[in-house]
Scaffold this motif. Structure first.
Motif, PDB file in Angstrom:
ATOM      1  N   VAL A 146      59.094  28.762  47.186  1.00  0.00           N
ATOM      2  CA  VAL A 146      58.416  28.600  45.899  1.00  0.00           C
ATOM      3  C   VAL A 146      57.054  27.924  46.066  1.00  0.00           C
ATOM      4  O   VAL A 146      56.245  27.948  45.151  1.00  0.00           O
ATOM      5  CB  VAL A 146      59.267  27.862  44.829  1.00  0.00           C
ATOM      6  CG1 VAL A 146      60.530  28.628  44.512  1.00  0.00           C
ATOM      7  CG2 VAL A 146      59.561  26.444  45.221  1.00  0.00           C
ATOM      8  N   GLN A 147      56.797  27.364  47.236  1.00  0.00           N
ATOM      9  CA  GLN A 147      55.476  26.815  47.548  1.00  0.00           C
ATOM     10  C   GLN A 147      54.586  27.885  48.180  1.00  0.00           C
ATOM     11  O   GLN A 147      53.533  27.593  48.713  1.00  0.00           O
ATOM     12  CB  GLN A 147      55.602  25.621  48.491  1.00  0.00           C
ATOM     13  CG  GLN A 147      56.297  24.432  47.896  1.00  0.00           C
ATOM     14  CD  GLN A 147      56.538  23.334  48.920  1.00  0.00           C
ATOM     15  OE1 GLN A 147      55.790  23.195  49.878  1.00  0.00           O
ATOM     16  NE2 GLN A 147      57.595  22.567  48.723  1.00  0.00           N
ATOM     17  N   ASP A 148      55.042  29.128  48.134  1.00  0.00           N
ATOM     18  CA  ASP A 148      54.298  30.295  48.635  1.00  0.00           C
ATOM     19  C   ASP A 148      54.132  30.291  50.156  1.00  0.00           C
ATOM     20  O   ASP A 148      53.157  30.801  50.687  1.00  0.00           O
ATOM     21  CB  ASP A 148      52.936  30.409  47.940  1.00  0.00           C
ATOM     22  CG  ASP A 148      52.441  31.837  47.893  1.00  0.00           C
ATOM     23  OD1 ASP A 148      53.281  32.762  47.924  1.00  0.00           O
ATOM     24  OD2 ASP A 148      51.216  32.037  47.843  1.00  0.00           O
ATOM     25  N   LYS A 149      55.108  29.717  50.842  1.00  0.00           N
ATOM     26  CA  LYS A 149      55.096  29.727  52.311  1.00  0.00           C
ATOM     27  C   LYS A 149      55.650  31.056  52.814  1.00  0.00           C
ATOM     28  O   LYS A 149      56.543  31.641  52.192  1.00  0.00           O
ATOM     29  CB  LYS A 149      55.954  28.597  52.873  1.00  0.00           C
ATOM     30  CG  LYS A 149      55.575  27.209  52.418  1.00  0.00           C
ATOM     31  CD  LYS A 149      54.562  26.592  53.315  1.00  0.00           C
ATOM     32  CE  LYS A 149      54.306  25.152  52.856  1.00  0.00           C
ATOM     33  NZ  LYS A 149      53.529  24.429  53.775  1.00  0.00           N
ATOM     34  N   VAL A 161      71.758  39.184  43.334  1.00  0.00           N
ATOM     35  CA  VAL A 161      70.460  39.685  42.890  1.00  0.00           C
ATOM     36  C   VAL A 161      69.891  40.638  43.932  1.00  0.00           C
ATOM     37  O   VAL A 161      70.474  40.816  45.000  1.00  0.00           O
ATOM     38  CB  VAL A 161      69.476  38.527  42.592  1.00  0.00           C
ATOM     39  CG1 VAL A 161      69.986  37.682  41.429  1.00  0.00           C
ATOM     40  CG2 VAL A 161      69.250  37.655  43.816  1.00  0.00           C
ATOM     41  N   LYS A 162      68.735  41.231  43.620  1.00  0.00           N
ATOM     42  CA  LYS A 162      68.202  42.288  44.474  1.00  0.00           C
ATOM     43  C   LYS A 162      67.097  41.857  45.425  1.00  0.00           C
ATOM     44  O   LYS A 162      66.716  42.631  46.293  1.00  0.00           O
ATOM     45  CB  LYS A 162      67.700  43.444  43.617  1.00  0.00           C
ATOM     46  CG  LYS A 162      68.823  44.150  42.890  1.00  0.00           C
ATOM     47  CD  LYS A 162      68.316  45.320  42.106  1.00  0.00           C
ATOM     48  CE  LYS A 162      69.473  45.976  41.366  1.00  0.00           C
ATOM     49  NZ  LYS A 162      69.030  47.041  40.486  1.00  0.00           N
ATOM     50  N   GLY A 163      66.561  40.676  45.288  1.00  0.00           N
ATOM     51  CA  GLY A 163      65.473  40.276  46.175  1.00  0.00           C
ATOM     52  C   GLY A 163      65.129  38.815  46.037  1.00  0.00           C
ATOM     53  O   GLY A 163      65.722  38.083  45.231  1.00  0.00           O
ATOM     54  N   ARG A 164      64.159  38.396  46.857  1.00  0.00           N
ATOM     55  CA  ARG A 164      63.727  36.994  46.874  1.00  0.00           C
ATOM     56  C   ARG A 164      63.252  36.519  45.506  1.00  0.00           C
ATOM     57  O   ARG A 164      63.590  35.425  45.065  1.00  0.00           O
ATOM     58  CB  ARG A 164      62.578  36.799  47.872  1.00  0.00           C
ATOM     59  CG  ARG A 164      62.964  36.929  49.300  1.00  0.00           C
ATOM     60  CD  ARG A 164      61.750  36.787  50.193  1.00  0.00           C
ATOM     61  NE  ARG A 164      62.150  36.891  51.584  1.00  0.00           N
ATOM     62  CZ  ARG A 164      61.590  36.227  52.577  1.00  0.00           C
ATOM     63  NH1 ARG A 164      60.573  35.435  52.362  1.00  0.00           N
ATOM     64  NH2 ARG A 164      62.033  36.351  53.801  1.00  0.00           N
ATOM     65  N   SER A 165      62.432  37.351  44.864  1.00  0.00           N
ATOM     66  CA  SER A 165      61.870  36.948  43.571  1.00  0.00           C
ATOM     67  C   SER A 165      62.963  36.722  42.542  1.00  0.00           C
ATOM     68  O   SER A 165      62.949  35.719  41.818  1.00  0.00           O
ATOM     69  CB  SER A 165      60.897  38.013  43.050  1.00  0.00           C
ATOM     70  OG  SER A 165      59.833  38.155  43.952  1.00  0.00           O
TER      71      SER A 165
END
Length: 74
Positions: free
Chosen positions: A24-27, A56-60
């Motif tokens: 979530v820190q965009d790493k 769920v289907k993905g990271r997001s």
């Protein structure tokens, strides 16, 4: 046991939480691996395991669900 202090077991393991806090820190996967002293494959495994746990289907979607559940904070 005082019910106001009771919290059910967390969905994430300690390491999965660390990985998603960095996500979530965009790493990137590579940056997360370096910061946690683990391989990129291990980072991907933690992400994959969490996605499966949440259904769920993905990271997001995993991040959104974890935020909704209160497992992650922005």
């Amino acid at each position: 046991m005082n019910d106001s202090h009771y919290r059910p077991n967390n969905v994430l393991t300690k390491r999965e939480r660390e990985v998603f806090e960095l996500l979530v820190q965009d790493k990137t996967t590579k940056e997360i691996a370096a910061e946690l002293f683990i391989s990129e494959k291990t980072v991907r495994n933690h992400v994959s395991n969490t996605i499966q746990k949440l259904g769920v289907k993905g990271r997001s979607q995993a991040v959104v669900e974890l935020l909704r559940m209160g497992e992650l904070k922005l």
